[in-house]
Motif scaffolding. Structure first.
Motif, PDB file in Angstrom:
ATOM      1  N   GLY A  31      45.172 -51.267 -60.883  1.00  0.00           N
ATOM      2  CA  GLY A  31      44.197 -51.382 -61.971  1.00  0.00           C
ATOM      3  C   GLY A  31      44.142 -50.099 -62.786  1.00  0.00           C
ATOM      4  O   GLY A  31      43.972 -50.099 -63.992  1.00  0.00           O
ATOM      5  N   GLY A  32      44.247 -48.985 -62.083  1.00  0.00           N
ATOM      6  CA  GLY A  32      44.323 -47.690 -62.748  1.00  0.00           C
ATOM      7  C   GLY A  32      42.986 -47.092 -63.127  1.00  0.00           C
ATOM      8  O   GLY A  32      42.955 -45.985 -63.667  1.00  0.00           O
ATOM      9  N   THR A  33      41.888 -47.775 -62.842  1.00  0.00           N
ATOM     10  CA  THR A  33      40.595 -47.265 -63.321  1.00  0.00           C
ATOM     11  C   THR A  33      40.243 -45.906 -62.712  1.00  0.00           C
ATOM     12  O   THR A  33      39.663 -45.056 -63.383  1.00  0.00           O
ATOM     13  N   LEU A  35      42.207 -43.510 -61.916  1.00  0.00           N
ATOM     14  CA  LEU A  35      43.015 -42.397 -62.433  1.00  0.00           C
ATOM     15  C   LEU A  35      42.317 -41.675 -63.575  1.00  0.00           C
ATOM     16  O   LEU A  35      42.499 -40.483 -63.774  1.00  0.00           O
ATOM     17  N   HIS A  36      41.511 -42.417 -64.332  1.00  0.00           N
ATOM     18  CA  HIS A  36      40.853 -41.817 -65.495  1.00  0.00           C
ATOM     19  C   HIS A  36      39.819 -40.767 -65.100  1.00  0.00           C
ATOM     20  O   HIS A  36      39.402 -39.968 -65.918  1.00  0.00           O
ATOM     21  N   PHE A  37      39.380 -40.818 -63.831  1.00  0.00           N
ATOM     22  CA  PHE A  37      38.300 -39.927 -63.402  1.00  0.00           C
ATOM     23  C   PHE A  37      38.777 -38.799 -62.497  1.00  0.00           C
ATOM     24  O   PHE A  37      37.980 -37.987 -62.059  1.00  0.00           O
ATOM     25  N   ILE A 100      39.861 -55.694 -63.736  1.00  0.00           N
ATOM     26  CA  ILE A 100      40.990 -54.767 -63.679  1.00  0.00           C
ATOM     27  C   ILE A 100      41.146 -54.137 -62.300  1.00  0.00           C
ATOM     28  O   ILE A 100      42.246 -54.033 -61.761  1.00  0.00           O
TER      29      ILE A 100
END
Lengths: 281, 172
Positions: A31-33, A35-37, A100
């Motif tokens: 989902g990659g969510t 990684l943004h944090f 996601i």
């Protein structure tokens, strides 16, 4: 996290080869969510595993086998007799995130507030990891320490096998939040096996108000062999203080966290018992 | 298999398009750079919902997607829903109900409602709340937005138009 390259491998072996070759510079992306944090801004190469056929839910005999890249929304929407995973997935974040965010993303790198490790510990799930061949790890072993360490060598979580609940089994989960989409203040999951009016076996796990998700052995021991009744549940919940280092945060004292956990354990046990006696589907 | 690091191709509002991008670029940044500015930059961290778009008919936060993740997907933005001259049914209800104050959250709200109308066959309050739980409004207190959406959904249910999202496309 800063992505400097994006790789879309064609197969699971190719993905593992990519990750082994990249070492610390490689990062699995589903989902990659999360990684943004990540605060680490070291450039990494994303290895996208979302197109490798790892998004599925299959009923395989005694298990539900859930693919690692299955979005939480799919788990939430799935329905089958005595299926229990949807309730906690509905409580995780927002609709857009659940579309996601994946099962694997929630349990490959465990954050203290993660809900799914708590549920999978209580459910006695088995994690399937690909390292050239697939190997199963029971939840107790998998969540003993931070699972992210297991994947440093390029191994990949492919699925999670969640036991299908039998007629005399029940499951209940409680997530306490300040607002609908916020992280949990405490998460509790309980699985009971009844033998008539009595509890034959119990698995109770907690997360969020403690440093790392874990089972609560004193609570479990206070349940086994006794009647599945509110007074017994209350007594067992009162043992939670001995099982984990409850910690305060966001204005909560450690004592308040422990109390919140005890109340939540009682609720989760009541739900599990109701489920075991015959939940309305 | 390495992806071309310089481009991403996906269907955007019904047209197959290829864009120059970089692995670290968010889908939201790409869309706004390419002129699709109805998709708003709000919190930038997957909380407010102002950047909501549809990916393969599911509502997602464009601020939490790398543009590369859209490769081969079907992306729809608020620009596909209605125009100033021909607003969608929901857009009309929002205007008539005085539900738009600053308006910043509205594109995201409409895209989440679109996902709801595409996917569901009935619209009880619980399911509506579930689809709208990732969109924040700091002006209206939600009541008027809710009332406008409820009117559209009730009409759809009465008309038996279910799971098509048809009401959002006045041309269709």
């Amino acid at each position: 996290m800063k992505l400097c390259e994006f790789i879309r491998p064609a197969s699971l072996p190719a993905a593992r080869d990519n990750l082994r070759e990249l070492g610390a510079k490689g990062m699995i992306l589903a989902g990659g969510t999360a990684l943004h944090f990540m605060q680490d801004h070291t450039p990494v190469t994303a290895v996208d595993i979302t197109r490798l056929g790892l998004s599925f839910i299959k009923h395989e005999g005694a298990f539900y086998n859930i693919g690692a890249t299955t979005p939480l929304a799919d788990i939430q929407r799935y329905r089958a007799p005595r299926w229990a995973m949807h309730e906690i997935c509905r409580r995780i974040s927002t609709h857009q995130i659940r579309n996601i965010s994946t099962l694997g993303g929630n349990i490959c790198r465990v954050f203290p507030w993660a809900d799914l490790p708590v549920v999978l510990l209580a459910m006695d799930a088995r994690m399937v990891i690909y390292s050239g061949k697939e190997t199963e790890f029971p939840a107790d072993e998998y969540f003993k320490t931070q699972p992210a360490k297991r994947f440093l060598g390029g191994d990949i979580l492919t699925s999670v096998k969640v036991p299908a609940l039998q007629a005399h089994h029940g499951f209940g989960s409680i997530k306490v939040v300040r607002t609908e989409a916020s992280f949990a203040m405490v998460t509790i999951a309980a699985r009971l096996e009844l033998d008539g009016a009595n509890i034959k076996s119990a698995r109770v796990a907690a997360g969020s108000a403690i440093p790392f998700p874990r089972r609560l052995p004193s609570v479990e021991a206070a349940l086994v062999g006794r009647e599945a009744a509110t007074a017994v549940f209350q007594e067992a919940a009162g043992k939670a203080g001995a099982d984990a280092p409850w910690r305060g945060r966001e204005g909560m004292s450690p004592d308040y966290s422990r109390h919140l956990a005890e109340v939540s354990i009682l609720d989760a046990l009541e739900r599990a018992a109701t489920f075991a006696r015959g939940r309305a589907e | 298999m390495k992806q071309n690091p310089n481009t991403v191709s996906f269907t955007l509002n019904g047209e197959l398009k290829t864009f120059a991008t970089e692995p670290n670029e968010k889908l939201l940044a790409l869309l706004r750079r390419e002129g699709y500015k109805g998709t708003k930059y709000g919190c930038g961290q997957g909380t407010c919902g102002a950047c909501t778009v549809l990916m393969d008919d599911r509502a997602v936060y464009a601020c939490l997607l790398y543009a590369m993740q859209a490769e081969g997907r079907d992306i729809r933005t608020i620009e596909s829903i209605g125009t100033f001259d021909k607003p969608s049914e929901l857009q009309q209800e929002l205007i008539q109900g005085g539900a738009v104050q600053c308006g910043f959250c509205i594109p995201g709200m409409i895209m989440s409602a679109e996902a709801l109308m595409k996917a569901e066959t009935t619209f009880d309050d619980d399911i509506v709340r579930e689809y709208m739980d990732g969109n924040l409004c700091r002006c209206t207190g939600y009541e008027k937005i809710w009332a406008a959406l409820r009117k559209v959904l009730d009409r759809q249910e009465s008309a038996g138009v279910q799971g098509s999202g048809a009401s959002s496309h006045p041309e269709s």
